[in-house]
Design a protein around this motif. Structure first.
Motif: not given
Length: 318
Positions: A166-184
């Motif tokens: 099963p995939p391990k997505f970058p956004e599984d890490d809360p900090e990475v997810r917050a950064k990705m959402e901010a960029e989007m």
């Protein structure tokens, strides 16, 4: 009141509803074998719990007893419908004919409450006409044509090849997810500002995925995980697997819903069904012969990945 010209067996089915006990019968359980784990138990079954006094258990389930009794009756009636072919319609010159159709639901997932809401209109009308003594035909189909299923299969294949199975997505890490959402979010706001500067106020700055989910971080694996056992998800990399997986579940759900459909006359679209495919080809050939379909050029959004035009419902943005 209009005079009802009901057949004797149809009348018996109508009256039997009021004479059923609240205990599920063996025939009811057999007719719902595909959804047995999802069906509510009867009130009697709910009260037979381990390590709990009967009085306490009865109090705990008091709020669902009426619902459980109704569901138990439903299962028994639905079993009778299946056994007798209550909704199967054959040619009968002695009776007036009436046909009901419903727009094919798209088979990239389970049916939802919107389908149920719209379907009630067809179900009620069909049953009303049956009670008028008419020979009612209610067929059904599942729509599998177009790019959405193929695009979802391709997206899943990319996710597995990029992030494992099963995939391990970058956004599984809360900090990475917050950064990705901010960029989007910043990208969407920047796009909106540019459109406003051009005087284009008709379009919003959000992509379709952002509008639907609020974040735009959507993974096909996670979508399927809400509908499919996780160990079966890899099979959905093949677009044809979707066609054999979701339509049968839709049939089970519609039977459980009580839709009076003649399931002998059910089908799916696409070339997988050569009869329906031939029917569509015939339609276009006739339209072309009558000069109703012409060849020409027009501006379209084109997918380089898929090698074809990409319509509105096939794109996540743009």
């Amino acid at each position: 009141l209009p005079k009802y010209d009901l057949a004797v067996d149809e009348l018996k089915h109508s009256l039997s509803w009021f004479n059923l006990s609240t205990t599920p019968s063996s025939s009811a359980s057999s007719s719902n074998k595909n959804n047995s784990n999802n069906k509510p138990k009867s009130s009697n079954d709910n009260n037979m719990t381990d390590n709990k006094p009967a009085a306490e258990s009865s109090t705990a389930n008091k709020g669902t007893a009426k619902r459980d009794a109704l569901r138990s009756n439903e299962h028994q009636v639905q079993a009778m419908w299946d056994e007798t072919g209550a909704f199967e319609s054959n040619p009968d010159p002695s009776r007036e004919s009436f046909m009901v159709t419903f727009p094919y639901p798209y088979s990239n997932g389970h049916l939802h409450i919107g389908h149920a809401f719209s379907l009630t209109k067809a179900v009620f009308r069909a049953q009303y006409e049956r009670h008028q003594g008419k020979n009612v035909l209610f067929p059904f189909a599942f729509h599998c044509t177009g790019m959405p299923i193929q695009a979802a299969a391709n997206k899943l294949k990319t996710e597995i090849s990029s992030f494992g199975c099963p995939p391990k997505f970058p956004e599984d890490d809360p900090e990475v997810r917050a950064k990705m959402e901010a960029e989007m979010k910043a990208a969407a706001e920047d796009k909106a500002k540019k459109q406003a500067a051009k005087g284009d106020k008709a379009k919003g700055g959000k992509t379709k995925l952002v509008q639907k989910t609020g974040t735009g971080i959507v993974r096909q694996w996670n979508i399927l995980k809400k509908m499919v056992p996780e160990d079966e998800i890899p099979a959905f990399q093949d677009a044809l697997h979707w066609l054999s997986y979701f339509p049968p579940i839709g049939v089970d759900h519609l039977k459980d819903f009580g839709a009076g459909i003649d399931w002998r006359r059910a089908f799916i679209t696409t070339f997988v069904n050569p009869y329906y495919d031939a029917f569509i080809r015939w339609q276009f050939e006739v339209l072309r012969e009558k000069n109703k379909v012409l060849f020409g050029k027009r501006n379209n959004v084109y997918s380089l990945v898929d090698g074809q035009v990409c319509a509105d419902h096939d794109r996540s943005e743009g």
